[in-house]
Design an enzyme around this catalytic site. Sequence first.
Site, short mmCIF file in Angstrom:
data_model
loop_
_atom_site.label_atom_id
_atom_site.label_comp_id
_atom_site.label_asym_id
_atom_site.label_seq_id
_atom_site.Cartn_x
_atom_site.Cartn_y
_atom_site.Cartn_z
N LYS A 199 -29.12 20.73 33.72
CA LYS A 199 -28.54 19.39 33.79
C LYS A 199 -28.73 18.79 35.18
O LYS A 199 -28.81 17.57 35.34
CB LYS A 199 -27.07 19.40 33.38
CG LYS A 199 -26.17 20.31 34.22
CD LYS A 199 -25.64 19.66 35.48
CE LYS A 199 -24.89 20.66 36.35
NZ LYS A 199 -24.35 20.04 37.58
N SER A 262 -21.95 13.11 42.04
CA SER A 262 -22.92 14.18 41.81
C SER A 262 -23.95 14.22 42.93
O SER A 262 -24.62 13.23 43.22
CB SER A 262 -23.63 13.96 40.46
OG SER A 262 -24.83 14.70 40.41
N ARG A 263 -24.11 15.38 43.54
CA ARG A 263 -25.09 15.52 44.61
C ARG A 263 -26.51 15.33 44.09
O ARG A 263 -27.35 14.75 44.77
CB ARG A 263 -24.97 16.92 45.24
CG ARG A 263 -23.62 17.23 45.83
CD ARG A 263 -23.56 18.68 46.27
NE ARG A 263 -22.26 19.26 45.99
CZ ARG A 263 -21.98 20.54 46.04
NH1 ARG A 263 -22.93 21.39 46.36
NH2 ARG A 263 -20.77 20.99 45.77
#
Length: 377
Positions: A199, A262-263
């Site tokens: 993901k 999210s990084r």
Amino acid sequence: MSRRDASLPRVAVIGAGSWGTTFGKILADGGAHVTMWARRPELAHEIAEAKRNSEYLPGINLPRNMTATHHLSEALDGAEQVYLSIPSQAVRQNLKAVRPLVMRTEAPIVSLMKGVERRTGLRMSQVIEQELHCDPARIAVASGPNLALEIAREQPTAAVISSTSQETADAVARRARNRYFRTFVNTDVIGTEFGGVLKNLIAVAIGIVDGVGYGENTKASIITRGLVEMTDFAMAFGAHPETLQGLAGLGDLIATCQSPLSRNNTAGRLLGQGYRFDDVVKQMNQTAEGLASVAPILQLAREVGVQMPIVEQVKMVLDGTMNPKDIAPHLTTDDDTPKGERTQNGQAGGGGALWRSLQRALDQFRHGGRGAAGDRS
């Protein structure tokens, strides 16, 4: 340690970045005495004395039954469970120091990491097994839609604890839950780990097209086709499709792709805005695991004959051989022959399978985890 703390079960968390510290808070709020290990003494001191980690979790107050040290032996002393939250490319070296401190115990070793080792392509549980020389039944992994800052703010979410041993999975799940964090269990370690890795790669693609300025249609196409790529890949290595339809797959994919926290999404967005790979790495305050996992995942995919066109194009953008604006028109194939829309269970046509996957993920939150056959409470 206070008299009150002495009565609590002891757990250790190795790694005091945003996710490690957040998981320490989860465990402490669930009733454990948590000792964090931080590489830097000043970070350990801030967590232990101020009950803060201002660098990684600004504005978050940490529980009183949570402390920290920069001495591994002190962190691991008496720990009934050990949680690892180290960047995937550094985990092997760190485990060499952990091994003599845990080899005479039976404490479960829990991976909080979502990456594969670049040199070997091994999943984190495999690296742990190799370096700690321990029974795989003692190892568990945690995965799911788990953006650290949201959980640190005690926004409700869920995760999956997976181990080849049902007993180990159950023991870790009982410890790693509280009023805002729910854990489910399965025994599909391969699917759970690969879901967490794959993901990230799709989230980088989403970030790229977001940085370019493309809209929701493009993102929805990538997420949908990305889930097919994830499932095809994981199943080729023995994963159960239900796992990729649950929290460790679809749930994590949705959270990582849609959130600016999210990084991997952030790294992709910088790439889409025209930053070079080296500049993106310099700008990121924390590790974006997806960037390091692209090459080894594609190598593994080639070895088993799985096509991953979205991930291939992410690599081309990373390598500077594709303009980020060109990533969207080539999502599936350069072949003009019409293709059936394969769902994650390999069937063509119909959108019902994807809807059922979404419904299963939602059902895990609404109906106590009975929505996905592979994840049970």
